[in-house]
Design an enzyme around this catalytic site. Sequence first.
Site, PDB file in Angstrom:
ATOM      1  N   CYS A 211     118.045 -38.127  -8.617  1.00  0.00           N
ATOM      2  CA  CYS A 211     118.756 -38.407  -7.368  1.00  0.00           C
ATOM      3  C   CYS A 211     117.781 -38.400  -6.187  1.00  0.00           C
ATOM      4  CB  CYS A 211     119.889 -37.384  -7.192  1.00  0.00           C
ATOM      5  SG  CYS A 211     121.103 -37.874  -5.942  1.00  0.00           S
TER       6      CYS A 211
ATOM      7  N   HIS B 212     122.784 -37.174 -12.661  1.00  0.00           N
ATOM      8  CA  HIS B 212     122.281 -35.805 -12.760  1.00  0.00           C
ATOM      9  C   HIS B 212     122.416 -35.225 -14.160  1.00  0.00           C
ATOM     10  CE1 HIS B 212     121.920 -34.902  -8.353  1.00  0.00           C
ATOM     11  NE2 HIS B 212     122.661 -35.994  -8.309  1.00  0.00           N
TER      12      HIS B 212
ATOM     13  N   GLU C  15     121.046 -32.560 -15.184  1.00  0.00           N
ATOM     14  CA  GLU C  15     121.065 -31.092 -15.112  1.00  0.00           C
ATOM     15  C   GLU C  15     122.464 -30.540 -14.883  1.00  0.00           C
ATOM     16  OE1 GLU C  15     120.554 -33.029 -12.692  1.00  0.00           O
ATOM     17  OE2 GLU C  15     120.820 -32.097 -10.724  1.00  0.00           O
TER      18      GLU C  15
END
Lengths: 83, 775, 251
Positions: free
Chosen positions: C108, C217, C219
């Site tokens: 991002c 994302h 994560e």
Amino acid sequence: MPRIVVDVMPKPEILDPQGKAIVGALPRLGFTAFSQVRQGKRFELTVDGEVTEEILAQAREAAEKLLSNPVIEDVVNVEVVAD
Amino acid sequence: MSAAEQSTQQKKFNMDTVANAAVTPDTELPWAELGLKQNEFDEVVKVLGRRPTAAELAMYSVMWSEHCSYKSSKNHLRQFGDKVSEEMKKDMLVGIGENAGVTNLGDGWAVTFKIESHNSPTMIEPYQGAATGIGGIVRDIISMGARPVAVMDPLRFGAIDHPDTARVIHGAVAGIGGYGNSLGLPNIGGEMVFDSVYQGNPLVNALAVGVMRHEDIRLANASGKGNKVVLFGARTGGDGIGGASILSSESFDDTKPSKRPAVQVGDPFAEKVLIECCLELFKGSLVEGIQDLGAAGISCATSELASNGDGGMEVELTSVLLRDPTLTPGEILMSESQERMMAVVSPENIEAFEATMDKWAVEYSWLGEVTDTGRLIIKWDGEVIVDVDPRTVAHDGPLYDRPYARPEWQDALQADTFKSSEAGANLPSTGAELKAALVELMASPNMCDKSWITNQYDRYVGGNTALASPDDAGVIRVDEKTGMGVALATDANGRYTFLDPYHGAQLALAEAYRNVATSGAVPMAVSDCLNFGSPEDSDVMWQLAEAIRGLSDACLVLGVPVTGGNVSLYNQTGSTPIHPTPVVAMLGKFDDVDRRTPSGWRADADGQALYLLGTTFDELDGSEFANIRGHLGGLPPKVDLAAEKTLGAILINASRDGMIDSAHDLSEGGLGAALGEMALRFGVGARVALDDLCERDGVDAFTALFSESQARAVVAVPRSEEVRFNDMATARQFPVVRLGVVDAASNSLEVQGQFDLDLNELREAHEATLPKYFG
Amino acid sequence: MSATELPLIGDYSTPAAALSGARIGVVTFPGTLDDRDAARAIRMAGAEAVSLWHGDADLSNVDAVVIPGGFSYGDYLRAGAIARFAPMMSKIVDAANSDAKLPVLGICNGFQILTESHLLPGSMIKNDHLKFLCRDQVLRVENNTTAWSNQYAQGEEITIVLKNQDGQYVADEKTLDALEAEGRVAFSYVGWNPNGSRRNIAGITNAAGNVVGLMPHPEHAVEAGFGPDHTGTDGLGFFTSVLTHLVGGQK
């Protein structure tokens, strides 16, 4: 105190979604004469004292290096404005 | 001489010092323009024993405003402190009066949460108004010593098809997202209501929750003579000067000259840096006391810190870093510039404090120090311009026992029941009519899918979000080692409260309690945001008094203390007040968030049994169904707090013992809406029958589907748990009826003998509404 | 970090030796938001997460670097434009371009920083619909030979979290043609293009495969119960990929 104005515009070939939104809104308010809007950025760099050629050159360099991203934007104007 | 020096000289020349005030008692002062009443100004003179200086006048006017002093509501708000049992105090570490209440979670953990309004600023400038609402409530949480971990936002707008509603909702939602997303705080829920009563006065309430270790709890007090006072964060500019006093003490009457102040502009990046910087200060124990700057800015921070401490405080106002060098001392004292904090630092920590500021590139300036004089002294370039007892500014404001009386129209309103009205004629009865009614309900502005809003918020950041909207409560893990966490829900029903303020407020509490319990958490504490009209209107004052009485009575019965909150008055357009809207935020605790209960069943729940807990009465007055028919009258659903408690216990225990896989509380829209939402949650169908329910409770299918009777929930029970689940409900003598089963193969919600509603059709109607109006 | 401390941003290193012995840096800028999530993902994959502060110029002997998401410097000039000039970024750019080819993942805002740093081509502009958008997003793995994607099957579809305001990937036609021809489109959007990105590009890699950037994302999709739909863990593969790469590579 004098200021150096830097104008940055999105490159012509890059879609400017904000400009697109504005051009869509204009006719709704009765402004029908405008076929295109592009939204850019204006920076004002205040100088304490006189604007020398050297300072102007620094402003040009800052405009290319930090204030704009050459992938999507062009620096279209760097000029001195006196108050 | 530099411009700043010149400006200082100039201001000094015109300075209204305390010495000057003492010898010029007859100087005219603009107290009325600053929102003070004659009796209030007289009181200031009496307290000081002389006329106030211009700077003192600024401080008193802003701190004695409705917004800061709660002068109209304080007499009633005391009930939240009075109606508290020992049991309720058990887990309360910090109660009402501080920036936010703190509740013990065990294992050395504590949680702090608070809900606040930002209604007027949002009406004026939706984006910045809503954004700075998030910013302000998050600073309240930081100033308790906590790391903020999530936000929520209950929103109320005007009619969905009114042209101004689009302006407000676009701005407010983008502002909440723009600010909250930039802070790295997941937005885990809230509410969205459209009603024309909020057309000229939208409600934007903001909740923040934070967690901390017990030893990290910080309070807003300035103690220890010689400790230094520092202001840090953003510079002070002309933002929202007088916002606190003028916004909240005057209605927006078009006939008077506008006194709307400049809007505060938020800088979420500065706030994010401030959060990290403050947490580093707390970790190093570098501050003795801390206070965020919100309404009334430095006036509030200095007077609250000083009056909560054990001595006095002396500060030099020319040391404040300014964004606008032309500000007068009074303006500096009133400025509501965002992203600022004030702290008290002991001399030995100055160096470490400055190093932390430098690491995060946060600007700071030392303003003065704590004294033992008991006075708050503010100087301008060495000259005393404020010399007050800080308690008189911060705590001893005026108190009003405003007259209130049950409105003359209340009886007629309550007599106008839905079923007796024209709107209540020709109710749906055939299967096809019931199906069409359910689709219409699920597509209506208040019941439709809210992802147009919630998709503009980051719900994942932090990696601890276990549930978020559209589930009944937002759930955040606090301790990664044990899985311990918290649940939060906010609820209010302005229509119910309009029909009956005492019970309407209790219904808000009951729903928030039910939502938290439905998620599987044990309800622990309440924060409330009381949004009402003008307290100078005896009808409104009665609504407020009744709502507070109702809420405090019900908190005592449910055993959940109010730990803080906010009162927002003068919410009206011209002389028309909003519906009384007491928004209740409930906090609950999970031993392990892994046990949370989602609000819908997944495909792997195929064959699970669906049960309805609770009793269904003929209660359509004030309902969403009546609302879409344009009717508001009668009495809201009955409150049964004992039933709510039993239902809550069943839901919590069933979740803990793995007896239920999903659950959804019944509230607005009744059983029909609950079943629809559960089926749409993961797009999995079900087959149900209403016959047993209708026979047991003596209601028809329409009432079964759309009544909004309280203390009810639908649960999905695995086949292997059915006996245990039924035994538990029976042992607690709580009514339970089997409705049907989850049917993963069907892709429809089938109400046997009535209709078969295709989930695609339902989803399309449910999801189309907000994009249709707002793009 | 002691058991009783809150994880402060910029200080989340695990003291115990991690399973693989690999050390992966996570860079924190002012305004970074997802650094704790990235550190958690690294730990869950079995490595040690090492906090790297933007103002430092020491890579602390890390074996790879994640530049996480957020709004560095508020994104006020352009997303990533100011962060690019941080001392830590100079070190990362040098190490990524060196013979050692330090693996770097930009997520991002991290992707935006990598394009501003010229480690990856193109740039990101505002989403075509102009709104911030947070949703569960399906991606297709278009190149499973990079340091950050080798644990996925070629063409595998994964669901991770998408959330951004300035996520529309743009580059000139020549660059886009080259990216596609050279297999440097690492991830593409499936089903629906959520921001108007050219050619549905969600993430790209450099020619060597050590530098990867993407808007969504991974994560946020590493732990059951806290990821997409409360069940998804499809993002963990990014972090196990780099460990596999490190073990099979110079280590």
